[in-house]
Structures are given as structure tokens and as C-alpha cells.
Write a protein that holds these residues in place. Structure first.
Motif: not given
Length: 96
Positions: A70-85
Motif C-alpha cells: 500500500l503506497v501513500g503519502a503523508s504531510a505534516a506541519s508545525d506551522s499554524f499558518v501552513a496547509s496544502y491542497a
């Protein structure tokens, strides 16, 4: 995404960074990792990527995978202003 056959695969992740305010320029927006069976993969280095700007970013790695992986991806941030789309993951079998 579940791999159907044993082989060497090219794995590409594309992601767009977003921010609600100017983040700390010394810190990445967030960190992205490609995973196999829930664990980050390691291929000639670490398949973990820091996204450092608001542009679209793509990362490509090759991996030997087994049928059923099972191949996937994860994204994480310690920043309160960052996100992704618009995160996308593409897997292409190169050899069997």
C-alpha cells in the motif's frame, strides 16, 4: 494505492502549499513523506521532503515494491499558518 505486481515503480507526489500568513522563512511550510504500508520509505537517502514555498512541488522516487504493498503519502506541519491542497500521487511500474 495498492500495488498489483512485484516490480520497480516510479512514485511521484505533487502538492501545492498554502499559507494564511507569512510563515517563518527559516522553517519549511510542511514535510511530506512517501509511505509504503504506512511507513516512510528510504531510497538512496530519505524519501522525506520539505516544502519551503507556496508553489506546486513534485517529488519523484523509485522503489522496489511487492504485490499488495500500500503506497501513500503523508504531510505534516508545525506551522499554524501552513496547509496544502491538490495533493496527488502517481505510481508507474518501470519493470517487473
Amino acid at each position: 494505492m495498492v500495488v498489483q505486481n512485484d516490480g520497480v515503480y516510479q512514485i511521484t507526489i505533487s502538492i501545492n502549499a498554502q499559507a494564511t500568513a507569512a510563515p517563518d522563512p527559516d522553517q519549511p511550510f510542511f514535510t511530506v513523506s512517501i509511505t509504503v504500508n504506512g511507513q516512510p520509505i528510504f531510497l538512496n537517502g530519505i524519501a522525506v521532503f520539505n516544502v519551503v514555498n507556496r508553489s506546486s512541488t513534485a517529488y519523484v522516487v523509485q522503489a522496489t515494491l511487492a504485490a499488495g504493498d500500500l503506497v501513500g503519502a503523508s504531510a505534516a506541519s508545525d506551522s499554524f499558518v501552513a496547509s496544502y491542497a491538490n495533493r496527488s500521487l502517481t505510481i508507474v511500474q518501470l519493470s517487473g
